[in-house]
Design a protein around this motif. Structure first.
Motif, PDB file in Angstrom:
ATOM      1  N   GLY A  54      28.039  30.760   2.160  1.00 56.51           N
ATOM      2  CA  GLY A  54      29.140  30.329   3.013  1.00 56.51           C
ATOM      3  C   GLY A  54      30.072  29.315   2.372  1.00 56.51           C
ATOM      4  N   VAL A  55      29.677  28.731   1.251  1.00 59.18           N
ATOM      5  CA  VAL A  55      30.500  27.757   0.519  1.00 59.18           C
ATOM      6  C   VAL A  55      31.439  28.536  -0.403  1.00 59.18           C
ATOM      7  CG1 VAL A  55      30.395  25.866  -1.178  1.00 59.18           C
ATOM      8  CG2 VAL A  55      28.682  26.027   0.636  1.00 59.18           C
ATOM      9  N   THR A  56      32.632  28.019  -0.642  1.00 61.83           N
ATOM     10  CA  THR A  56      33.560  28.706  -1.549  1.00 61.83           C
ATOM     11  C   THR A  56      33.213  28.401  -3.007  1.00 61.83           C
ATOM     12  OG1 THR A  56      35.163  26.899  -1.620  1.00 61.83           O
ATOM     13  CG2 THR A  56      35.464  28.577   0.118  1.00 61.83           C
ATOM     14  N   MET A  57      33.651  29.268  -3.878  1.00 62.88           N
ATOM     15  CA  MET A  57      33.439  29.053  -5.304  1.00 62.88           C
ATOM     16  C   MET A  57      34.223  27.838  -5.786  1.00 62.88           C
ATOM     17  SD  MET A  57      31.205  31.104  -6.519  1.00 62.88           S
ATOM     18  CE  MET A  57      31.504  31.253  -8.279  1.00 62.88           C
ATOM     19  N   GLY A  58      35.359  27.549  -5.172  1.00 66.90           N
ATOM     20  CA  GLY A  58      36.105  26.342  -5.532  1.00 66.90           C
ATOM     21  C   GLY A  58      35.281  25.090  -5.260  1.00 66.90           C
ATOM     22  N   ALA A  59      34.593  25.066  -4.107  1.00 65.50           N
ATOM     23  CA  ALA A  59      33.725  23.931  -3.776  1.00 65.50           C
ATOM     24  C   ALA A  59      32.539  23.877  -4.733  1.00 65.50           C
ATOM     25  CB  ALA A  59      33.248  24.027  -2.329  1.00 65.50           C
ATOM     26  N   ALA A  60      32.038  25.040  -5.149  1.00 62.74           N
ATOM     27  CA  ALA A  60      30.925  25.082  -6.099  1.00 62.74           C
ATOM     28  C   ALA A  60      31.357  24.511  -7.451  1.00 62.74           C
ATOM     29  CB  ALA A  60      30.406  26.517  -6.254  1.00 62.74           C
ATOM     30  N   ALA A  61      32.569  24.832  -7.878  1.00 60.51           N
ATOM     31  CA  ALA A  61      33.070  24.282  -9.144  1.00 60.51           C
ATOM     32  C   ALA A  61      33.180  22.756  -9.046  1.00 60.51           C
ATOM     33  CB  ALA A  61      34.425  24.900  -9.492  1.00 60.51           C
ATOM     34  N   GLN A  62      33.651  22.264  -7.916  1.00 61.68           N
ATOM     35  CA  GLN A  62      33.737  20.811  -7.719  1.00 61.68           C
ATOM     36  C   GLN A  62      32.345  20.174  -7.726  1.00 61.68           C
ATOM     37  OE1 GLN A  62      36.419  18.779  -7.757  1.00 61.68           O
ATOM     38  NE2 GLN A  62      37.410  20.675  -8.409  1.00 61.68           N
ATOM     39  N   GLU A  63      31.366  20.864  -7.149  1.00 66.19           N
ATOM     40  CA  GLU A  63      29.983  20.369  -7.158  1.00 66.19           C
ATOM     41  C   GLU A  63      29.476  20.248  -8.584  1.00 66.19           C
ATOM     42  OE1 GLU A  63      26.121  19.159  -6.019  1.00 66.19           O
ATOM     43  OE2 GLU A  63      28.007  19.149  -4.908  1.00 66.19           O
ATOM     44  N   TRP A  64      29.725  21.275  -9.412  1.00 66.51           N
ATOM     45  CA  TRP A  64      29.257  21.228 -10.797  1.00 66.51           C
ATOM     46  C   TRP A  64      29.917  20.055 -11.529  1.00 66.51           C
ATOM     47  CZ3 TRP A  64      30.950  21.362 -15.814  1.00 66.51           C
ATOM     48  CH2 TRP A  64      29.955  21.554 -16.779  1.00 66.51           C
ATOM     49  N   LEU A  65      31.232  19.902 -11.335  1.00 62.71           N
ATOM     50  CA  LEU A  65      31.949  18.811 -12.002  1.00 62.71           C
ATOM     51  C   LEU A  65      31.430  17.448 -11.552  1.00 62.71           C
ATOM     52  CD1 LEU A  65      35.542  20.296 -11.890  1.00 62.71           C
ATOM     53  CD2 LEU A  65      34.187  19.849 -13.956  1.00 62.71           C
ATOM     54  N   SER A  66      31.135  17.298 -10.266  1.00 58.32           N
ATOM     55  CA  SER A  66      30.618  16.007  -9.792  1.00 58.32           C
ATOM     56  C   SER A  66      29.225  15.735 -10.351  1.00 58.32           C
ATOM     57  CB  SER A  66      30.620  15.934  -8.264  1.00 58.32           C
ATOM     58  OG  SER A  66      29.669  16.798  -7.706  1.00 58.32           O
ATOM     59  N   ARG A  67      28.417  16.753 -10.523  1.00 60.51           N
ATOM     60  CA  ARG A  67      27.103  16.580 -11.135  1.00 60.51           C
ATOM     61  C   ARG A  67      27.233  16.126 -12.586  1.00 60.51           C
ATOM     62  NH1 ARG A  67      22.554  20.134  -8.925  1.00 60.51           N
ATOM     63  NH2 ARG A  67      23.175  20.424  -6.759  1.00 60.51           N
ATOM     64  N   GLN A  68      28.246  16.616 -13.274  1.00 59.67           N
ATOM     65  CA  GLN A  68      28.460  16.213 -14.660  1.00 59.67           C
ATOM     66  C   GLN A  68      28.870  14.753 -14.740  1.00 59.67           C
ATOM     67  OE1 GLN A  68      27.294  18.385 -16.973  1.00 59.67           O
ATOM     68  NE2 GLN A  68      26.805  19.309 -15.019  1.00 59.67           N
ATOM     69  N   GLN A  69      29.687  14.299 -13.802  1.00 62.16           N
ATOM     70  CA  GLN A  69      30.110  12.903 -13.796  1.00 62.16           C
ATOM     71  C   GLN A  69      28.913  11.990 -13.572  1.00 62.16           C
ATOM     72  OE1 GLN A  69      33.166  12.838 -10.794  1.00 62.16           O
ATOM     73  NE2 GLN A  69      34.749  13.385 -12.268  1.00 62.16           N
ATOM     74  N   VAL A  70      28.002  12.390 -12.687  1.00 69.03           N
ATOM     75  CA  VAL A  70      26.792  11.605 -12.433  1.00 69.03           C
ATOM     76  C   VAL A  70      25.936  11.575 -13.690  1.00 69.03           C
ATOM     77  CG1 VAL A  70      24.625  11.566 -11.151  1.00 69.03           C
ATOM     78  CG2 VAL A  70      26.781  11.990  -9.949  1.00 69.03           C
ATOM     79  N   ASN A  71      25.773  12.733 -14.348  1.00 71.44           N
ATOM     80  CA  ASN A  71      24.972  12.798 -15.572  1.00 71.44           C
ATOM     81  C   ASN A  71      25.598  11.983 -16.689  1.00 71.44           C
ATOM     82  OD1 ASN A  71      23.071  14.429 -14.346  1.00 71.44           O
ATOM     83  ND2 ASN A  71      23.975  16.327 -15.115  1.00 71.44           N
ATOM     84  N   ASP A  72      26.934  12.021 -16.785  1.00 67.51           N
ATOM     85  CA  ASP A  72      27.620  11.259 -17.831  1.00 67.51           C
ATOM     86  C   ASP A  72      27.498   9.755 -17.611  1.00 67.51           C
ATOM     87  OD1 ASP A  72      28.343  13.646 -18.997  1.00 67.51           O
ATOM     88  OD2 ASP A  72      30.418  13.608 -18.264  1.00 67.51           O
TER      89      ASP A  72
END
Length: 74
Positions: A54-72
């Motif tokens: 039910g989530v959009t792929m655009g929101a999924a891309a934002q989720e991945w990017l936010s996870r990278q910021q946390v990891n960085d």
């Protein structure tokens, strides 16, 4: 919900993640176009995708990017 062929369908920011979601090369191309060449599927993100019907792929891309910021930041 419309059936998505994750191998063949055009994927854009408005594509909704369905129960039939698969981590295909087509999906990887979409994420690389949105998140950059450093995009990689990891186990945690793949599990998040499977649980995100039910989530959009655009929101999924934002989720991945936010996870990278946390990891960085770690």
């Amino acid at each position: 919900m419309t059936k998505v062929d994750w191998h063949k369908n055009q994927i854009d920011d408005n594509t909704v993640i369905t129960r039939s979601y698969k981590s295909t090369q087509n999906v990887r191309r979409y994420f690389k176009s949105k998140c950059g060449e450093n995009f990689k599927f990891d186990r945690a993100f793949m599990q998040w995708m499977k649980a995100s019907e039910g989530v959009t792929m655009g929101a999924a891309a934002q989720e991945w990017l936010s996870r990278q910021q946390v990891n960085d930041a770690s």
